[in-house]
Design a protein around this motif. Structure first.
Motif, short mmCIF file in Angstrom:
data_model
loop_
_atom_site.label_atom_id
_atom_site.label_comp_id
_atom_site.label_asym_id
_atom_site.label_seq_id
_atom_site.Cartn_x
_atom_site.Cartn_y
_atom_site.Cartn_z
N LEU A 27 0.82 -1.21 0.00
CA LEU A 27 0.00 0.00 0.00
C LEU A 27 0.85 1.27 0.00
O LEU A 27 0.40 2.32 -0.47
CB LEU A 27 -0.93 0.00 1.21
N ASN A 28 2.07 1.17 0.50
CA ASN A 28 2.96 2.34 0.57
C ASN A 28 3.88 2.47 -0.65
O ASN A 28 4.83 3.27 -0.62
CB ASN A 28 3.81 2.28 1.84
N GLN A 29 3.59 1.75 -1.71
CA GLN A 29 4.38 1.87 -2.92
C GLN A 29 4.22 3.24 -3.56
O GLN A 29 3.15 3.85 -3.50
CB GLN A 29 3.95 0.80 -3.94
N THR A 30 5.27 3.73 -4.19
CA THR A 30 5.16 4.98 -4.94
C THR A 30 4.29 4.78 -6.18
O THR A 30 3.69 5.74 -6.68
CB THR A 30 6.54 5.50 -5.34
N TYR A 31 4.24 3.57 -6.70
CA TYR A 31 3.34 3.20 -7.80
C TYR A 31 2.02 2.78 -7.15
O TYR A 31 1.96 1.77 -6.44
CB TYR A 31 3.95 2.05 -8.60
N GLN A 32 0.95 3.54 -7.40
CA GLN A 32 -0.27 3.37 -6.61
C GLN A 32 -1.42 2.67 -7.34
O GLN A 32 -2.43 2.37 -6.70
CB GLN A 32 -0.73 4.73 -6.11
N HIS A 33 -1.30 2.42 -8.63
CA HIS A 33 -2.42 1.79 -9.34
C HIS A 33 -2.31 0.27 -9.16
O HIS A 33 -1.76 -0.45 -10.01
CB HIS A 33 -2.41 2.17 -10.81
N LEU A 34 -2.84 -0.21 -8.05
CA LEU A 34 -2.67 -1.61 -7.69
C LEU A 34 -3.89 -2.12 -6.92
O LEU A 34 -4.70 -1.35 -6.41
CB LEU A 34 -1.39 -1.79 -6.85
N GLU A 35 -3.99 -3.42 -6.88
CA GLU A 35 -4.97 -4.10 -6.04
C GLU A 35 -4.27 -5.26 -5.35
O GLU A 35 -3.26 -5.78 -5.85
CB GLU A 35 -6.15 -4.61 -6.87
N ILE A 36 -4.79 -5.65 -4.19
CA ILE A 36 -4.25 -6.79 -3.47
C ILE A 36 -5.31 -7.88 -3.42
O ILE A 36 -6.45 -7.63 -3.02
CB ILE A 36 -3.84 -6.41 -2.04
N ILE A 37 -4.94 -9.06 -3.88
CA ILE A 37 -5.81 -10.22 -3.76
C ILE A 37 -5.19 -11.13 -2.72
O ILE A 37 -4.16 -11.77 -2.96
CB ILE A 37 -5.97 -10.98 -5.10
N LEU A 38 -5.78 -11.15 -1.54
CA LEU A 38 -5.27 -11.97 -0.44
C LEU A 38 -6.10 -13.24 -0.35
O LEU A 38 -7.31 -13.19 -0.25
CB LEU A 38 -5.31 -11.20 0.87
N VAL A 39 -5.43 -14.38 -0.42
CA VAL A 39 -6.11 -15.67 -0.36
C VAL A 39 -5.62 -16.41 0.88
O VAL A 39 -4.45 -16.77 0.99
CB VAL A 39 -5.84 -16.51 -1.62
N ASP A 40 -6.54 -16.60 1.82
CA ASP A 40 -6.17 -17.26 3.08
C ASP A 40 -6.42 -18.76 2.98
O ASP A 40 -7.49 -19.22 2.61
CB ASP A 40 -6.98 -16.69 4.24
#
Length: 250
Positions: A27-40
């Motif tokens: 989330l703190n990346q300088t490149y901000q166009h992202l999504e996180i897919i977390l699979v538990d």
């Protein structure tokens, strides 16, 4: 021009002690166009609750109904990605803030579909060494040197198709890279340290033996190498595995 969306796949299993640090490094990346897919992978601790409490719209959480291993978790993530670019991060590893920006620029400038970077290998939070990477790897190079760290990989789905991990408990990431390279692709290394790979000291000796055994099995069963070529590759693998642990110590 709008930045391309990067989908970051994070598999978790009982990761409550480390997962938020890993997520915040994305989330703190300088490149901000992202999504996180977390699979538990069916955690029995507070991993999922911690992540859901973040209430961040860029994070989507999926929960497997039974413990199935990292390959299944990552494949579930691959089914759910929306971005053109896929990145991987393990739930106890960390990205440097400019990781995505530098690596995406590298891929754009070189017009490549598969990249990886150098990283810092950290044992028990204190013993550190830098693993530097080659500029390019083909299939037979990777057989002899399993240097591509999963938490540093980015893949462009417009160039590299059919990204799926085989159902292996270990070495599934290397087997995936091999399947991509076997189709004539190359992996390109950005020799800048952009990630931290964290290893618990109490798991280190077990990891060495297990990885050696699984690497041999991967050669023979997954890649179907002849005994003698597998032995040839394994000798290089063993040498390079030692080099990764002892070079550039800090």
């Amino acid at each position: 021009m709008k930045e391309a969306l990067v989908s970051v796949i994070i598999p978790t299993y009982n990761s409550e002690a480390t997962v938020l640090t890993s997520i915040h490094s994305v989330l703190n990346q300088t490149y901000q166009h992202l999504e996180i897919i977390l699979v538990d992978d069916c955690s029995n601790d507070g991993t999922v609750a911690l992540v859901k409490n973040l209430k961040n719209t860029r994070i989507r959480v999926y929960e497997l109904s039974k413990n199935s291993g990292a390959a299944t978790a990552r494949n579930k993530g691959l089914e759910e990605v929306r971005g053109r670019f896929i990145a991987f991060l393990d739930s106890d590893d960390v990205w440097h803030p400019k990781k995505l920006a530098l690596q995406m620029a590298f891929m754009k400038n070189k017009q490549i579909g598969f990249s990886f970077t150098s990283y810092e290998r950290i044992v028990d939070h204190k013993n550190k060494n830098v693993v530097q990477v080659p500029s390019r790897m083909a299939y037979h190079d990777l057989l002899k040197n399993t240097i591509i760290n999963c938490s540093t990989v980015i893949i462009d789905r417009q160039i590299v198709s059919e990204v799926r991990m085989p159902d292996l408990r270990t070495r599934q990431d290397t087997a995936t890279w091999l399947s991509i390279l076997k189709r004539g692709n190359h992996a390109y290394g950005l020799n800048i340290v952009l990630a931290e790979y964290n290893i618990r000291k109490d798991s280190l000796s077990a990891e060495k033996g297990k990885m050696a055994v699984q690497t041999w099995k991967m050669y023979r069963t997954q890649e179907k190498l002849s005994y003698w070529y597998a032995a040839f590759c394994f000798s290089f693998y063993a040498y390079n595995a030692i080099r990764k642990r002892v070079t550039n110590k800090r």
